[in-house]
Scaffold this active site. Structure first.
Site, PDB file in Angstrom:
ATOM      1  N   SER A 173       0.828  -1.198   0.000  1.00 30.46           N
ATOM      2  CA  SER A 173       0.000   0.000   0.000  1.00 30.46           C
ATOM      3  C   SER A 173       0.865   1.251   0.000  1.00 30.46           C
ATOM      4  O   SER A 173       1.950   1.276   0.571  1.00 30.46           O
ATOM      5  CB  SER A 173      -0.920   0.020   1.218  1.00 30.46           C
ATOM      6  OG  SER A 173      -1.745   1.161   1.198  1.00 30.46           O
TER       7      SER A 173
ATOM      8  N   LYS B 181      -4.741  -6.590   3.691  1.00 29.59           N
ATOM      9  CA  LYS B 181      -4.704  -5.512   2.689  1.00 29.59           C
ATOM     10  C   LYS B 181      -6.113  -5.187   2.196  1.00 29.59           C
ATOM     11  O   LYS B 181      -6.459  -4.013   1.970  1.00 29.59           O
ATOM     12  CB  LYS B 181      -3.811  -5.924   1.517  1.00 29.59           C
ATOM     13  CG  LYS B 181      -3.776  -4.935   0.338  1.00 29.59           C
ATOM     14  CD  LYS B 181      -3.318  -3.538   0.775  1.00 29.59           C
ATOM     15  CE  LYS B 181      -2.891  -2.663  -0.396  1.00 29.59           C
ATOM     16  NZ  LYS B 181      -3.908  -2.460  -1.416  1.00 29.59           N
TER      17      LYS B 181
ATOM     18  N   HIS C 293      -7.749  -3.149   4.822  1.00 31.02           N
ATOM     19  CA  HIS C 293      -7.141  -1.816   4.733  1.00 31.02           C
ATOM     20  C   HIS C 293      -7.828  -0.996   3.645  1.00 31.02           C
ATOM     21  O   HIS C 293      -8.192   0.168   3.850  1.00 31.02           O
ATOM     22  CB  HIS C 293      -5.648  -1.955   4.430  1.00 31.02           C
ATOM     23  CG  HIS C 293      -4.994  -0.716   3.898  1.00 31.02           C
ATOM     24  ND1 HIS C 293      -5.136  -0.314   2.574  1.00 31.02           N
ATOM     25  CD2 HIS C 293      -4.215   0.217   4.474  1.00 31.02           C
ATOM     26  CE1 HIS C 293      -4.466   0.812   2.387  1.00 31.02           C
ATOM     27  NE2 HIS C 293      -3.896   1.154   3.518  1.00 31.02           N
ATOM     28  N   ASN C 294      -8.012  -1.590   2.481  1.00 33.00           N
ATOM     29  CA  ASN C 294      -8.635  -0.857   1.365  1.00 33.00           C
ATOM     30  C   ASN C 294     -10.099  -0.527   1.668  1.00 33.00           C
ATOM     31  O   ASN C 294     -10.597   0.535   1.286  1.00 33.00           O
ATOM     32  CB  ASN C 294      -8.536  -1.676   0.076  1.00 33.00           C
ATOM     33  CG  ASN C 294      -7.136  -1.660  -0.502  1.00 33.00           C
ATOM     34  OD1 ASN C 294      -6.170  -1.304   0.170  1.00 33.00           O
ATOM     35  ND2 ASN C 294      -7.004  -2.058  -1.746  1.00 33.00           N
TER      36      ASN C 294
ATOM     37  N   GLU D 153     -10.119   2.355   3.883  1.00 32.29           N
ATOM     38  CA  GLU D 153      -9.795   3.523   3.056  1.00 32.29           C
ATOM     39  C   GLU D 153     -11.064   4.062   2.384  1.00 32.29           C
ATOM     40  O   GLU D 153     -11.288   5.279   2.354  1.00 32.29           O
ATOM     41  CB  GLU D 153      -8.764   3.123   2.008  1.00 32.29           C
ATOM     42  CG  GLU D 153      -8.303   4.224   1.086  1.00 32.29           C
ATOM     43  CD  GLU D 153      -7.348   3.699   0.017  1.00 32.29           C
ATOM     44  OE1 GLU D 153      -7.430   4.171  -1.126  1.00 32.29           O
ATOM     45  OE2 GLU D 153      -6.530   2.815   0.326  1.00 32.29           O
TER      46      GLU D 153
END
Length: 538
Positions: free
Chosen positions: A157, A212, A215-216, A219
């Site tokens: 990232s 991940k 995480h996205n 976001e």
């Protein structure tokens, strides 16, 4: 004829580049520490990052001319070496061979793996640094284990700048690979605090790519919350772009200190060539790449209420219906004649606190999903370390994440961030402002899907009793049960206490689609036995 000359010149140039490439390689063939396949901008920048930290990198691309161009331009004067083929690349790698794939997720990853397997030896390592779906990573781990090869699926990232100067790295897969890649990964990763790398081993199989993915998703939530704050500033407080930019600048000096708040202020300040602000000229229609959607789907699959990320995804879907919204705006009306008359300075502070409280909810939900995934797959996840990985280098980097790490340092078994004293107090301090923002926004007809779902989740989570008891009865399979139960209760003159004696689980809310009802009547009298049989047969 001219085309023939041009094509011939291109062939000659490629041949010359190949000769130069071979001449520039040192005589010892196995001299590269690691190889990278895929020389788009992310790949190039990651190669240069590794080179900057003293590692010899062998670069390869399916279109070999890209290798030549890279070596003659961006990588000129570095220790980076190139390869003419996969066989050439493998021959130049030290053992155990370490190969990073930075290609489009999906079939392209499988295709390169299939080509690499015959060229590798037991103990060699393939690393997928793309945005692969975590189930694909788990499948590849299992497949390559059978071939005695090690596989790592690593979240990367931070975008192009992060790849060049320090990304957040989230590796998972075969743990035996970690000692062989740890030095490289932690050297090139972003650093925070006293130099702690934003990279650590995440867990087995697809754990790295799952983290991940979450995480996205977070976001997506962060961005949508900022957009809702912007909408309230613009349409309720009627602030201009310079005023909003100043507000975000000030917010970036508070608990909201983060990369996204910082760049939002810069976006609001940015002016077009004609001297007017650029933002109003941008079409209000957003797409999605898929990882936010994957997070929402995983939440549904594992029964975790990650409501804010789900609403953030749906907000993008709604925004994409631009033409329909334009038509709807001509016939569908909202509140009429409503104008904000309160204290604008106070309400601006209310918006800031609502944003902060909603952000806490989003991260709490994200970590709930990580915890549930750990249970589902038997992963041993270090939640504090994950927060540290996101602390720098990535899009959601913020001071806030340091507080999450501290919470898990205090209690590694923490069920929810909302149960940590720091975050519980933070939400309490913001609660009045949060409610004022949501109620004012609703009265003014402002869509706030993430602000409102965050508050609804908080209210649901803090209630020890929800109306799901009624929901149990209203489910399709139990409508007949209710009718029969009411009839039998009337006939038998049963009280609620007697009903509880028949089945305590009923009053405790445990009678659902998957429950097995086996009430045992204490009184074996014919009438109560009849009721028991009726009840247990439904």
């Amino acid at each position: 004829m001219r085309k023939f000359i041009r094509d011939g010149a291109a062939v000659v140039k490629t041949q010359i580049d190949s000769v130069i490439l071979r001449r520039n390689q040192p005589s010892t063939m196995a001299q590269a520490d690691i190889a990278l396949i895929g020389l788009a901008v992310m790949g190039q920048n990651l190669v240069l990052n590794m080179n900057d930290h003293g590692f010899v990198v062998c670069a390869f691309n399916r279109t070999v001319s890209k290798v030549h161009d890279f070596l003659n331009n961006e990588a000129k004067g570095t220790k980076v070496i190139g390869a003419e083929s996969l066989e050439d690349m493998v021959s130049k790698l030290k053992k155990p061979r370490r190969i990073i794939l930075l290609v489009k997720a999906g079939q392209a990853v499988d295709d390169f793996i299939d080509k690499l397997v015959p060229l590798l030896e037991p103990g060699d390592i393939i690393i997928d640094g793309g945005n692969s779906e975590y189930r694909d990573t788990t499948r590849r781990c299992k497949s390559l284990k059978e071939k005695n090869l090690l596989f790592v699926g690593s979240g990367v990232s931070g975008g192009e700048d992060g790849a060049r100067y320090g990304p957040s790295l989230m590796p998972g897969g075969h743990k035996d690979a970690w000692p062989h890649i740890k030095e490289i990964f932690q050297s090139i990763a972003a650093k925070v605090g006293t130099g702690e790398p934003c990279c650590d081993w995440v867990g087995d199989e697809g754990a790295g790519h799952f983290v991940k993915m979450v995480h996205n998703g977070i976001e997506y939530g962060d961005m949508q919350l900022i957009c809702e704050a912007y909408h309230l500033m613009k349409d309720v407080l009627c602030m201009d772009h310079d005023e909003m930019a100043q507000a975000f600048d000030q917010w970036n000096k508070t608990e909201l200190d983060s990369f996204l708040i910082e760049i939002t202020a810069n976006i609001l300040k940015f002016k077009d060539a004609d001297g007017t602000h650029l933002l109003p000229k941008i079409r209000d229609s957003a797409g999605q790449k898929g990882t936010g959607k994957w997070t929402a789907i995983s939440a549904l699959e594992y029964g975790t209420p990650v409501t804010l990320i789900g609403e953030a995804v749906f907000a993008r879907c709604l925004s994409s219906l631009k033409d329909e919204r334009v038509q709807a705006s001509k016939s569908l009306s909202g509140p009429q004649g409503v104008k904000f008359t309160g204290d604008k300075t106070q309400f601006l502070e209310d918006i800031r606190k609502a944003l902060y409280a909603s952000k806490i909810i989003s991260y709490a939900q994200g970590f709930m999903l990580l915890r549930q995934a750990a249970v589902e797959f038997g992963w041993s996840l270090n939640y504090g370390a994950i927060a540290l990985m996101w602390r720098g280098g990535c899009i959601i980097r913020s001071v806030f994440l340091g507080k999450i790490k501290e919470a898990f340092d205090r209690n590694s078994e923490l069920q929810s961030l909302l149960l940590d004293n720091f975050f519980s107090k933070a939400v309490q301090d913001c609660q009045d402002s949060w409610r004022r923002v949501v109620s004012t926004g609703v009265q003014q007809g402002i869509p706030m899907p993430c602000f409102t779902t965050a508050l609804s989740f908080y209210d649901g989570y803090r209630h020890n009793m929800l109306p799901a008891n009624l929901l149990q009865i209203l489910t399709k399979d139990q409508k007949d049960l209710l009718k029969k139960m009411m009839t039998d209760m009337a006939e038998l003159n049963l009280t609620s206490k007697e009903l509880a004696d028949l089945d305590p689980d009923f009053l405790n809310g445990k009678l659902g689609e998957n429950s097995v009802v086996q009430p045992t009547p204490k009184d074996k009298s014919p009438c109560k036995l009849f009721f028991w049989k009726s009840f247990s047969s439904c």
